[in-house]
Scaffold this motif. Sequence first.
Motif, PDB file in Angstrom:
ATOM      1  N   MET A   1      -0.482  11.825 -16.741  1.00 51.35           N
ATOM      2  CA  MET A   1       0.130  11.772 -14.720  1.00 51.35           C
ATOM      3  C   MET A   1      -1.167  12.072 -14.409  1.00 51.35           C
ATOM      4  SD  MET A   1       4.430  11.579 -14.385  1.00 51.35           S
ATOM      5  CE  MET A   1       4.285  10.031 -12.666  1.00 51.35           C
ATOM      6  N   ILE A   2      -2.015  11.588 -13.426  1.00 52.19           N
ATOM      7  CA  ILE A   2      -2.690  12.891 -12.616  1.00 52.19           C
ATOM      8  C   ILE A   2      -2.405  11.856 -10.958  1.00 52.19           C
ATOM      9  CG2 ILE A   2      -4.597  12.508 -13.996  1.00 52.19           C
ATOM     10  CD1 ILE A   2      -5.400  10.035 -12.020  1.00 52.19           C
ATOM     11  N   ALA A   3      -2.238  13.767  -9.880  1.00 53.72           N
ATOM     12  CA  ALA A   3      -2.049  13.229  -8.447  1.00 53.72           C
ATOM     13  C   ALA A   3      -3.828  13.804  -7.674  1.00 53.72           C
ATOM     14  CB  ALA A   3      -1.066  15.047  -8.057  1.00 53.72           C
ATOM     15  N   TYR A   4      -3.688  12.679  -7.041  1.00 51.74           N
ATOM     16  CA  TYR A   4      -4.776  12.759  -5.772  1.00 51.74           C
ATOM     17  C   TYR A   4      -4.829  12.075  -4.614  1.00 51.74           C
ATOM     18  CZ  TYR A   4      -4.547   7.261  -6.940  1.00 51.74           C
ATOM     19  OH  TYR A   4      -3.885   6.509  -6.854  1.00 51.74           O
ATOM     20  N   GLY A   5      -5.339  12.589  -4.080  1.00 51.67           N
ATOM     21  CA  GLY A   5      -5.525  12.035  -2.526  1.00 51.67           C
ATOM     22  C   GLY A   5      -5.596  10.527  -1.838  1.00 51.67           C
ATOM     23  N   LYS A   6      -5.657  10.152  -1.533  1.00 46.94           N
ATOM     24  CA  LYS A   6      -6.604   8.332  -1.560  1.00 46.94           C
ATOM     25  C   LYS A   6      -6.447   8.103   0.225  1.00 46.94           C
ATOM     26  CE  LYS A   6      -5.698   3.720  -1.919  1.00 46.94           C
ATOM     27  NZ  LYS A   6      -5.157   2.593  -2.478  1.00 46.94           N
ATOM     28  N   MET A   7      -7.978   8.333   0.042  1.00 41.25           N
ATOM     29  CA  MET A   7      -7.745   8.225   1.638  1.00 41.25           C
ATOM     30  C   MET A   7      -8.540   6.560   2.127  1.00 41.25           C
ATOM     31  SD  MET A   7      -9.003  10.069   3.781  1.00 41.25           S
ATOM     32  CE  MET A   7     -10.406  11.194   3.964  1.00 41.25           C
ATOM     33  N   THR A   8      -7.066   6.853   2.967  1.00 39.87           N
ATOM     34  CA  THR A   8      -8.161   5.070   4.093  1.00 39.87           C
ATOM     35  C   THR A   8      -8.600   5.869   5.147  1.00 39.87           C
ATOM     36  OG1 THR A   8      -5.892   4.610   4.331  1.00 39.87           O
ATOM     37  CG2 THR A   8      -5.717   3.665   2.475  1.00 39.87           C
ATOM     38  N   THR A   9      -7.481   5.483   5.869  1.00 40.59           N
ATOM     39  CA  THR A   9      -8.483   6.044   7.431  1.00 40.59           C
ATOM     40  C   THR A   9      -7.013   7.386   7.677  1.00 40.59           C
ATOM     41  OG1 THR A   9      -5.848   5.386   8.480  1.00 40.59           O
ATOM     42  CG2 THR A   9      -7.537   4.170   8.233  1.00 40.59           C
ATOM     43  N   SER A  10      -6.461   7.916   6.544  1.00 38.96           N
ATOM     44  CA  SER A  10      -5.982   9.024   6.414  1.00 38.96           C
ATOM     45  C   SER A  10      -5.470   9.351   4.814  1.00 38.96           C
ATOM     46  CB  SER A  10      -5.275   9.497   6.951  1.00 38.96           C
ATOM     47  OG  SER A  10      -4.897   9.798   8.270  1.00 38.96           O
ATOM     48  N   GLN A  11      -5.391  10.480   4.550  1.00 42.12           N
ATOM     49  CA  GLN A  11      -5.629  10.896   3.203  1.00 42.12           C
ATOM     50  C   GLN A  11      -4.177  10.789   2.553  1.00 42.12           C
ATOM     51  OE1 GLN A  11      -8.259  13.383   0.941  1.00 42.12           O
ATOM     52  NE2 GLN A  11      -6.480  13.986  -0.788  1.00 42.12           N
ATOM     53  N   TRP A  12      -3.162  10.226   1.158  1.00 42.55           N
ATOM     54  CA  TRP A  12      -2.430  10.299   1.141  1.00 42.55           C
ATOM     55  C   TRP A  12      -1.786  10.295  -0.215  1.00 42.55           C
ATOM     56  CZ3 TRP A  12       0.693   8.595   5.609  1.00 42.55           C
ATOM     57  CH2 TRP A  12      -0.462   8.030   6.548  1.00 42.55           C
ATOM     58  N   PRO A  13      -0.990  11.626  -0.711  1.00 42.59           N
ATOM     59  CA  PRO A  13      -0.795  12.172  -1.344  1.00 42.59           C
ATOM     60  C   PRO A  13      -0.210  10.691  -2.447  1.00 42.59           C
ATOM     61  CG  PRO A  13       0.816  12.317  -0.722  1.00 42.59           C
ATOM     62  CD  PRO A  13      -0.114  12.085   0.682  1.00 42.59           C
ATOM     63  N   TYR A  14      -0.798  10.440  -3.792  1.00 43.54           N
ATOM     64  CA  TYR A  14      -1.029   9.190  -5.593  1.00 43.54           C
ATOM     65  C   TYR A  14      -0.581  10.113  -6.347  1.00 43.54           C
ATOM     66  CZ  TYR A  14      -1.693   5.265  -1.915  1.00 43.54           C
ATOM     67  OH  TYR A  14      -1.592   4.324  -0.961  1.00 43.54           O
ATOM     68  N   VAL A  15       0.017   9.762  -7.378  1.00 42.00           N
ATOM     69  CA  VAL A  15       0.432   9.794  -8.590  1.00 42.00           C
ATOM     70  C   VAL A  15      -0.114   8.440  -9.390  1.00 42.00           C
ATOM     71  CG1 VAL A  15       2.871   9.930  -8.675  1.00 42.00           C
ATOM     72  CG2 VAL A  15       1.788  10.634 -10.135  1.00 42.00           C
ATOM     73  N   THR A  16      -0.652   8.684 -10.831  1.00 41.51           N
ATOM     74  CA  THR A  16      -0.339   7.217 -11.432  1.00 41.51           C
ATOM     75  C   THR A  16      -0.231   7.919 -12.556  1.00 41.51           C
ATOM     76  OG1 THR A  16      -1.604   5.351 -11.386  1.00 41.51           O
ATOM     77  CG2 THR A  16      -3.446   7.388 -11.576  1.00 41.51           C
ATOM     78  N   LYS A  17      -0.559   6.781 -13.719  1.00 39.17           N
ATOM     79  CA  LYS A  17       0.361   7.276 -14.643  1.00 39.17           C
ATOM     80  C   LYS A  17      -0.546   5.760 -15.913  1.00 39.17           C
ATOM     81  CE  LYS A  17       4.653   7.511 -18.249  1.00 39.17           C
ATOM     82  NZ  LYS A  17       3.805   6.385 -18.847  1.00 39.17           N
ATOM     83  N   CYS A  18      -1.473   5.985 -16.730  1.00 39.59           N
ATOM     84  CA  CYS A  18      -1.827   5.966 -18.088  1.00 39.59           C
ATOM     85  C   CYS A  18      -0.511   5.276 -19.125  1.00 39.59           C
ATOM     86  CB  CYS A  18      -2.822   7.193 -18.619  1.00 39.59           C
ATOM     87  SG  CYS A  18      -3.449   5.333 -20.542  1.00 39.59           S
ATOM     88  N   SER A  19      -0.971   4.097 -19.567  1.00 37.72           N
ATOM     89  CA  SER A  19       0.203   2.803 -20.908  1.00 37.72           C
ATOM     90  C   SER A  19      -0.196   3.731 -21.889  1.00 37.72           C
ATOM     91  CB  SER A  19       0.297   2.218 -20.128  1.00 37.72           C
ATOM     92  OG  SER A  19      -1.144   1.411 -20.887  1.00 37.72           O
ATOM     93  N   THR A  20      -1.771   3.949 -21.867  1.00 38.59           N
ATOM     94  CA  THR A  20      -2.094   3.994 -23.380  1.00 38.59           C
ATOM     95  C   THR A  20      -2.400   5.694 -24.197  1.00 38.59           C
ATOM     96  OG1 THR A  20      -4.514   4.175 -22.934  1.00 38.59           O
ATOM     97  CG2 THR A  20      -3.180   2.580 -22.940  1.00 38.59           C
ATOM     98  N   THR A  21      -2.300   5.832 -25.460  1.00 33.40           N
ATOM     99  CA  THR A  21      -2.252   6.944 -25.612  1.00 33.40           C
ATOM    100  C   THR A  21      -3.117   7.530 -26.424  1.00 33.40           C
ATOM    101  OG1 THR A  21      -0.681   6.595 -27.687  1.00 33.40           O
ATOM    102  CG2 THR A  21      -0.013   7.478 -25.696  1.00 33.40           C
ATOM    103  N   ASP A  22      -4.544   6.121 -27.070  1.00 36.61           N
ATOM    104  CA  ASP A  22      -5.412   6.675 -27.564  1.00 36.61           C
ATOM    105  C   ASP A  22      -6.707   6.345 -27.116  1.00 36.61           C
ATOM    106  OD1 ASP A  22      -5.984   4.416 -25.538  1.00 36.61           O
ATOM    107  OD2 ASP A  22      -5.731   2.214 -26.875  1.00 36.61           O
ATOM    108  N   GLY A  23      -6.725   7.404 -25.904  1.00 30.35           N
ATOM    109  CA  GLY A  23      -7.782   8.300 -25.101  1.00 30.35           C
ATOM    110  C   GLY A  23      -8.820   6.991 -23.987  1.00 30.35           C
TER     111      GLY A  23
END
Length: 160
Positions: A1-23
């Motif tokens: 998982m990683i967290a990041y700020g996504k900038m549109t008209t303002s910045q919003w806190p997001y989290v995303t996750k990877c489904s693979t484990t192979d790099g």
Amino acid sequence: MIAYGKMTTSQWPYVTKCSTTDGTWTTDTTVAFPIQLSSTSTGANGHALVVAQSAAKAVMIYSQANATQTLKAKTWNGSAIGSEETATTTLTKASYYFRAVAIGDAILLIMLESVTPNIVYTKRTAATAVWAAETTIKATASATSGPVINVDGKQNLWIY
């Protein structure tokens, strides 16, 4: 998982996750990632972080505004995002003056306080899902002190 700020008209806190484990990176779509953590903008300098726990669990901690604010958190239980928690009642100096680590499933969080530049500490106990009251661990630090917290292999906690 990683967290990041996504900038549109303002910045919003997001989290995303990877489904693979192979790099390689493939965004996990089984739970509709990426997920917006808050409906409140983090402003231009918002910050979010993910603290890994055991058994594919994690806690995401994030600021919600550009300047002074309390910190919020959401949990990941391995299959779903939990509801928003108030991690701190003390205002943080700026949105990026906080850090956290895990010891087992406990989350240990430090931050620079806004009103007086104290470095404060709190802990989230997983069994009760409760954040403890903040404790000052360094009174009157520098107003630009970005605290750092680390845990070593022997479970010793280090705060700089």
